[in-house]
Design a protein around this motif. Structure first.
Motif, PDB file in Angstrom:
ATOM      1  N   GLU A 145      -4.547 -19.008 -25.316  1.00 54.93           N
ATOM      2  CA  GLU A 145      -3.562 -19.674 -24.474  1.00 54.93           C
ATOM      3  C   GLU A 145      -4.247 -20.615 -23.491  1.00 54.93           C
ATOM      4  O   GLU A 145      -5.394 -20.403 -23.102  1.00 54.93           O
ATOM      5  N   ARG A 146      -3.511 -21.660 -23.076  1.00 53.07           N
ATOM      6  CA  ARG A 146      -3.955 -22.602 -22.057  1.00 53.07           C
ATOM      7  C   ARG A 146      -2.781 -22.832 -21.093  1.00 53.07           C
ATOM      8  O   ARG A 146      -1.628 -22.936 -21.529  1.00 53.07           O
ATOM      9  N   SER A 147      -3.074 -22.932 -19.809  1.00 47.25           N
ATOM     10  CA  SER A 147      -2.021 -23.171 -18.809  1.00 47.25           C
ATOM     11  C   SER A 147      -2.531 -24.116 -17.737  1.00 47.25           C
ATOM     12  O   SER A 147      -3.692 -24.022 -17.317  1.00 47.25           O
ATOM     13  N   ASN A 148      -1.666 -25.017 -17.324  1.00 46.44           N
ATOM     14  CA  ASN A 148      -2.001 -25.941 -16.238  1.00 46.44           C
ATOM     15  C   ASN A 148      -0.763 -26.140 -15.373  1.00 46.44           C
ATOM     16  O   ASN A 148       0.336 -26.379 -15.876  1.00 46.44           O
ATOM     17  N   TYR A 149      -0.943 -26.026 -14.048  1.00 42.43           N
ATOM     18  CA  TYR A 149       0.169 -26.150 -13.105  1.00 42.43           C
ATOM     19  C   TYR A 149      -0.169 -27.179 -12.034  1.00 42.43           C
ATOM     20  O   TYR A 149      -1.334 -27.340 -11.662  1.00 42.43           O
ATOM     21  N   ASN A 150       0.846 -27.865 -11.557  1.00 46.64           N
ATOM     22  CA  ASN A 150       0.731 -28.763 -10.399  1.00 46.64           C
ATOM     23  C   ASN A 150       1.805 -28.398  -9.380  1.00 46.64           C
ATOM     24  O   ASN A 150       3.006 -28.394  -9.704  1.00 46.64           O
ATOM     25  N   TYR A 151       1.372 -28.059  -8.169  1.00 45.44           N
ATOM     26  CA  TYR A 151       2.281 -27.888  -7.037  1.00 45.44           C
ATOM     27  C   TYR A 151       1.821 -28.886  -5.977  1.00 45.44           C
ATOM     28  O   TYR A 151       0.697 -28.794  -5.476  1.00 45.44           O
ATOM     29  N   PHE A 152       2.693 -29.817  -5.632  1.00 42.04           N
ATOM     30  CA  PHE A 152       2.266 -30.936  -4.793  1.00 42.04           C
ATOM     31  C   PHE A 152       3.328 -31.248  -3.741  1.00 42.04           C
ATOM     32  O   PHE A 152       4.527 -31.318  -4.059  1.00 42.04           O
ATOM     33  N   VAL A 153       2.873 -31.431  -2.501  1.00 40.97           N
ATOM     34  CA  VAL A 153       3.754 -31.844  -1.408  1.00 40.97           C
ATOM     35  C   VAL A 153       3.080 -32.994  -0.675  1.00 40.97           C
ATOM     36  O   VAL A 153       1.885 -32.917  -0.337  1.00 40.97           O
ATOM     37  N   ARG A 154       3.826 -34.071  -0.452  1.00 40.77           N
ATOM     38  CA  ARG A 154       3.295 -35.215   0.294  1.00 40.77           C
ATOM     39  C   ARG A 154       4.308 -35.652   1.340  1.00 40.77           C
ATOM     40  O   ARG A 154       5.512 -35.729   1.067  1.00 40.77           O
ATOM     41  N   ALA A 155       3.806 -35.936   2.538  1.00 39.14           N
ATOM     42  CA  ALA A 155       4.644 -36.462   3.620  1.00 39.14           C
ATOM     43  C   ALA A 155       4.100 -37.822   4.042  1.00 39.14           C
ATOM     44  O   ALA A 155       2.878 -38.007   4.149  1.00 39.14           O
ATOM     45  N   LEU A 156       4.998 -38.763   4.257  1.00 39.48           N
ATOM     46  CA  LEU A 156       4.638 -40.109   4.709  1.00 39.48           C
ATOM     47  C   LEU A 156       5.283 -40.367   6.065  1.00 39.48           C
ATOM     48  O   LEU A 156       6.499 -40.261   6.211  1.00 39.48           O
ATOM     49  N   TYR A 157       4.439 -40.674   7.055  1.00 36.90           N
ATOM     50  CA  TYR A 157       4.916 -40.965   8.413  1.00 36.90           C
ATOM     51  C   TYR A 157       4.642 -42.431   8.717  1.00 36.90           C
ATOM     52  O   TYR A 157       3.498 -42.889   8.633  1.00 36.90           O
ATOM     53  N   LYS A 158       5.699 -43.180   9.034  1.00 34.20           N
ATOM     54  CA  LYS A 158       5.572 -44.615   9.277  1.00 34.20           C
ATOM     55  C   LYS A 158       6.319 -44.957  10.568  1.00 34.20           C
ATOM     56  O   LYS A 158       7.468 -45.410  10.534  1.00 34.20           O
ATOM     57  N   PRO A 159       5.654 -44.754  11.721  1.00 37.34           N
ATOM     58  CA  PRO A 159       6.335 -44.988  12.999  1.00 37.34           C
ATOM     59  C   PRO A 159       6.591 -46.467  13.267  1.00 37.34           C
ATOM     60  O   PRO A 159       7.575 -46.821  13.903  1.00 37.34           O
ATOM     61  N   ILE A 160       5.696 -47.334  12.805  1.00 41.04           N
ATOM     62  CA  ILE A 160       5.865 -48.777  12.947  1.00 41.04           C
ATOM     63  C   ILE A 160       5.505 -49.433  11.624  1.00 41.04           C
ATOM     64  O   ILE A 160       4.917 -48.807  10.734  1.00 41.04           O
ATOM     65  N   THR A 161       5.829 -50.690  11.504  1.00 41.98           N
ATOM     66  CA  THR A 161       5.628 -51.390  10.238  1.00 41.98           C
ATOM     67  C   THR A 161       4.172 -51.417   9.819  1.00 41.98           C
ATOM     68  O   THR A 161       3.844 -51.277   8.631  1.00 41.98           O
ATOM     69  N   ASP A 162       3.264 -51.577  10.770  1.00 41.45           N
ATOM     70  CA  ASP A 162       1.852 -51.783  10.447  1.00 41.45           C
ATOM     71  C   ASP A 162       1.051 -50.486  10.347  1.00 41.45           C
ATOM     72  O   ASP A 162      -0.151 -50.530  10.071  1.00 41.45           O
ATOM     73  N   LEU A 163       1.669 -49.343  10.568  1.00 40.87           N
ATOM     74  CA  LEU A 163       0.940 -48.078  10.558  1.00 40.87           C
ATOM     75  C   LEU A 163       1.608 -47.096   9.609  1.00 40.87           C
ATOM     76  O   LEU A 163       2.821 -46.899   9.651  1.00 40.87           O
ATOM     77  N   SER A 164       0.809 -46.465   8.766  1.00 40.07           N
ATOM     78  CA  SER A 164       1.326 -45.420   7.889  1.00 40.07           C
ATOM     79  C   SER A 164       0.318 -44.286   7.822  1.00 40.07           C
ATOM     80  O   SER A 164      -0.897 -44.507   7.792  1.00 40.07           O
ATOM     81  N   VAL A 165       0.838 -43.062   7.801  1.00 37.82           N
ATOM     82  CA  VAL A 165       0.014 -41.864   7.733  1.00 37.82           C
ATOM     83  C   VAL A 165       0.556 -40.988   6.610  1.00 37.82           C
ATOM     84  O   VAL A 165       1.756 -40.696   6.560  1.00 37.82           O
ATOM     85  N   THR A 166      -0.306 -40.594   5.694  1.00 37.93           N
ATOM     86  CA  THR A 166       0.107 -39.702   4.612  1.00 37.93           C
ATOM     87  C   THR A 166      -0.664 -38.391   4.713  1.00 37.93           C
ATOM     88  O   THR A 166      -1.827 -38.363   5.115  1.00 37.93           O
ATOM     89  N   PHE A 167       0.010 -37.323   4.333  1.00 39.93           N
ATOM     90  CA  PHE A 167      -0.615 -36.009   4.298  1.00 39.93           C
ATOM     91  C   PHE A 167      -0.124 -35.301   3.049  1.00 39.93           C
ATOM     92  O   PHE A 167       1.080 -35.276   2.776  1.00 39.93           O
ATOM     93  N   ASP A 168      -1.042 -34.757   2.241  1.00 39.07           N
ATOM     94  CA  ASP A 168      -0.595 -34.073   1.036  1.00 39.07           C
ATOM     95  C   ASP A 168      -1.425 -32.823   0.754  1.00 39.07           C
ATOM     96  O   ASP A 168      -2.577 -32.701   1.175  1.00 39.07           O
ATOM     97  N   VAL A 169      -0.780 -31.895   0.049  1.00 39.84           N
ATOM     98  CA  VAL A 169      -1.392 -30.633  -0.353  1.00 39.84           C
ATOM     99  C   VAL A 169      -1.176 -30.472  -1.853  1.00 39.84           C
ATOM    100  O   VAL A 169      -0.060 -30.664  -2.349  1.00 39.84           O
ATOM    101  N   THR A 170      -2.241 -30.118  -2.559  1.00 36.95           N
ATOM    102  CA  THR A 170      -2.179 -29.908  -4.001  1.00 36.95           C
ATOM    103  C   THR A 170      -2.722 -28.529  -4.346  1.00 36.95           C
ATOM    104  O   THR A 170      -3.777 -28.135  -3.854  1.00 36.95           O
TER     105      THR A 170
END
Length: 754
Positions: free
Chosen positions: A275-300
């Motif tokens: 047998e073979r098994s592969n899983y992906n659990y992924f969460v990403r958040a995007l924070y964009k307080p102003i047009t010129d700034l973006s912050v991403t955070f993700d967990v895999t």
């Protein structure tokens, strides 16, 4: 969704099949070309969509999310999606109908380099496995302290990918740690317009395929899988959490069952599954307080597990597991002068072995005819824990125009810290040898011998820190563009300071993009494999008990140490590749075309060698070269009544010569074999005495590869059609000499006569 695929053995394609493929190409292309021609005579009443001009960049290929969604993919992996590229070579053992049940990403070669000599990246941060990328077929040895794993530490599903960029020549200084090429995949960003939901499922099995009738229906080996069943499902949810925050959730699972026949020691057979098994659990958040700034955070969290066993060994089952976690965050800030970006990533991974048993037994009975062989047991557990921290700060400037000249530049620094802990369980091997009548003519030859090898529990730990800096510029003088670059890397294990200059020159002959002449000369340094810092082979304590005749007094030998194979990595240089590349590209009558020639010299590649069969050391004696030419033709166009279409044709002709060894090879330099002296690094080939490094590659060496893709969408993208044809010409390679030693000129065959 049921998928039925006809698999064609490319090694048997003849002229008739080639002509058939040409007909398929014409049939695929003619309706779209006709639609485009008809559309020329139909007045366009709707608004005209104007798109920015995209000039073709030789040595760089991008695959969009829309293309990934439509590409046929058995594994759903990043490397399999590269089959649209004719200059990507695939491992023959998995690029066939023999292993359709495997779901791990297929191994690839770029520009003739080894699979682990590429740099696999996610959002510009490497996920390459630099500890034990020797493959899953190198995973069940009590002597080797390492466990073979994949070329990547995390297996991402292409359902998560926004785009894939492949760089194979004239690669900017921003990229390092490779001597083959770079595969950089960007993960999807959550959408902020509204909430989106997507559920997918797929079910595939061997009965949906036209399998080769010569396949062994009672196969006992996983490298020949006549039967398999694969399940794949995923869920995607993304949308706005607030005016400034959006989020994405992705869950996928892929599971494969491979039924095989298993022979038992009593000569009976039973059905058993791998047998073979592969899983992906992924969460990403995007924070964009102003047009010129973006912050991403993700967990895999992406665990992979594969179940194997030796075909006739009870209790030999083992599982390869990679419990892979990855945390990353990235900040992008648009300044008036350019883009400032910072990113950090933490990865915890490790290809480990979970064995059903740490005791194994072998019984060799030569007192009966035919000789009886019985095996059972396993090789013990091995736990590998990798912790890796990466930090990167980069700046890309906007164009600065002055005195009729345009200048832009990019610079950055990257810090990497890795720590690895390796643990191996104690394990025991017992070998019972019986000898005597009726197999032996002389009864006095009767004896029994019990050999017990005790492998002790072992732990190792080591760290590796590296520092990299790069500076890349683009200077435009009218029709001439110069792109000089420099990359400097340092690691605290080898203490090597690797300076890699890069230079690309482009000249627009007519100033209108019709004919652009492109040339470059570059040096690429590979990554410092962490396996250099660890002992691979462990010693054991051996005790033998022997009885010469029935009823005799046992003779017990004193314990002695065996297999103390020292593994040295002193004075190893960093492997590198020197490249000369050139070609032409442009656009004519709506078609983009390109001709790219690449020559690579791979130097100082790592090879493991021994002079006595016991003590191993790493050397820089591996080398090879690659010569390739790729011709491409593509077009994208929109019509009013017949949809939007993208067409791409690629053909690559190449030749690879290489040592065919690797960092975990066991090259024996012993100068005497069966009483005859020889030099391992020299061979007779086609009547010539040549260096072994001049031999043709025994894998990843298709001399001619052809790919054709056609993507169409109709009714405002509500209907999509996709066609992909990939054809590889048959390759010539080397096979082992199976003659008996007595039948070869110097007695160096692979077998002896009993």
């Amino acid at each position: 969704m049921l998928i039925k695929t006809i698999v064609v053995d490319t090694l048997r394609i003849n002229v008739t099949i080639q002509a058939f493929l040409v007909c398929i190409v014409l049939l695929c292309c003619c309706p779209i070309v006709l639609a485009a021609a008809v559309d020329e005579f139909i007045p366009l009443l709707d608004e005209v969509v104007v798109t920015a001009e995209q000039k073709q960049d030789l040595g760089k290929t991008s695959i969009s999310a829309e293309q990934l969604e439509m590409l046929p993919s058995r594994t759903g992996s990043i490397t399999e999606a590269l089959k649209v590229m004719s200059n990507i070579q695939y491992d023959y053992s998995v690029d066939s109908e023999l292993t359709l049940g495997e779901i791990a990403p297929p191994r690839i070669s770029i520009a003739g380099a080894k699979p682990y000599e590429n740099n696999f990246m996610i959002d510009g941060m490497s996920i390459s496995n630099t500890l034990n990328p020797s493959g899953f077929d190198d995973s069940a040895s009590r002597n080797d302290l390492m466990v073979g794993g994949g070329d990547q530490t995390v297996f991402y599903s292409t359902d998560l990918i926004e785009s894939i960029t492949v760089l194979d020549s004239n690669i900017p200084a921003e990229y390092g740690a490779f001597i083959g090429g770079v595969v950089d995949a960007n993960l999807r960003a959550p959408r902020s317009d509204r909430w989106h939901y997507q559920v997918q499922g797929r079910y595939t099995r061997d009965t949906f395929f036209a399998m080769d009738k010569e396949l062994d229906s009672d196969s006992e080996e996983s490298d020949e899988q006549p039967k398999f069943t694969t399940y794949n499902s995923s869920l995607t949810v993304d949308g706005p959490v607030s005016e400034t925050i959006s989020a994405l959730l992705f869950v996928s699972q892929q599971h494969s069952i491979i039924p095989l026949i298993r022979e038992l020691n009593d000569d009976s057979f039973e059905d058993d599954d791998q047998e073979r098994s592969n899983y992906n659990y992924f969460v990403r958040a995007l924070y964009k307080p102003i047009t010129d700034l973006s912050v991403t955070f993700d967990v895999t969290y992406a665990p992979y597990e594969a179940h194997y066993w030796r075909k006739s060994w009870p209790d030999s089952d083992w599982y390869i597991k990679n419990e892979s976690w990855r945390f990353s965050t990235q900040v992008d800030y648009e300044l008036t002068s350019g883009n400032l970006s910072g990113a950090i990533a933490y990865t915890n991974s490790g290809y480990s072995r979970d064995s059903d048993s740490n005791y194994s037994f072998q019984r060799i009975d030569s007192s009966v005819s035919p000789r009886e062989l019985i095996y059972s047991g396993g090789v013990g557990d091995a736990d590998i824990d990798n912790e890796e921290f990466r930090g990167k700060l980069s700046f890309k400037s906007n164009q600065i125009k002055q005195n009729g000249m345009s200048i832009s530049y990019a610079t950055g620094i990257e810090v990497i810290s890795k720590n690895t802990d390796v643990w191996n369980q104690e394990t025991t091997l017992e070998i019972l040898s019986l000898r005597g009548p009726p197999y032996e003519e002389n009864a006095s030859d009767y004896f029994s011998r019990l050999t017990v090898n005790e492998y002790q529990e072992m732990s190792q730990s080591d760290s590796l820190d590296t520092l990299g800096f790069y500076l890349q510029g683009d200077i435009v003088f009218s029709r001439l563009t110069l792109s000089p670059g420099l990359r400097v890397d340092y690691d605290d294990f080898s203490h090597n300071v690797d300076v890699a200059p890069r230079l690309k020159v482009e000249y627009d002959t007519f100033g209108n993009g019709l004919v652009r002449i492109i040339a470059g000369i570059n040096r690429y340094y590979g990554a410092a494999l962490r396996s250099y810092a660890f002992d691979r082979y462990r010693p054991y304590i051996q005790v033998q008990t022997e009885i010469d005749i029935p009823g005799g007094t046992p003779i017990i030998d004193l314990p002695e140490e065996g297999g103390d194979n020292y593994y040295s990595a002193d004075g190893v240089d960093t492997p590198y590749s020197d490249e000369i590349a050139g070609g032409i590209a442009g656009s004519v009558v709506g078609f983009d075309y390109g001709v790219n020639l690449v020559y690579r010299e791979h130097k100082k590649q790592i090879i493991s060698e021994t002079d006595d069969g016991d003590n191993y050391y790493l050397t820089n004696n591996g080398k090879g070269n690659y010569q390739g030419i790729t011709v491409s033709l593509s077009k994208a166009w929109q019509t009013m009544n017949y949809g939007d279409h993208q067409f791409a044709l690629n053909v690559t002709k190449s030749k690879t010569e290489t040592f065919n060894g690797s960092y975990d090879s066991e090259v024996n330099n012993s100068s005497v074999s069966y009483g005859h002296e020889f030099v391992y690094h020299k061979v007779f080939y086609n009547g010539e005495y040549i260096d072994r490094s001049e031999l043709p590659a025994d894998n990843y060496s298709g001399p001619l590869i052809f790919t054709l893709s056609l993507d169409s969408n109709f009714y405002s993208d509500r209907l999509r059609l996709s066609t992909l044809i990939r054809w590889r010409d048959k390759a010539k390679g080397l096979v082992a000499d199976r003659r008996l030693s007595a039948d070869t000129p110097y007695g160096v065959g692979s077998a002896t006569r009993e």
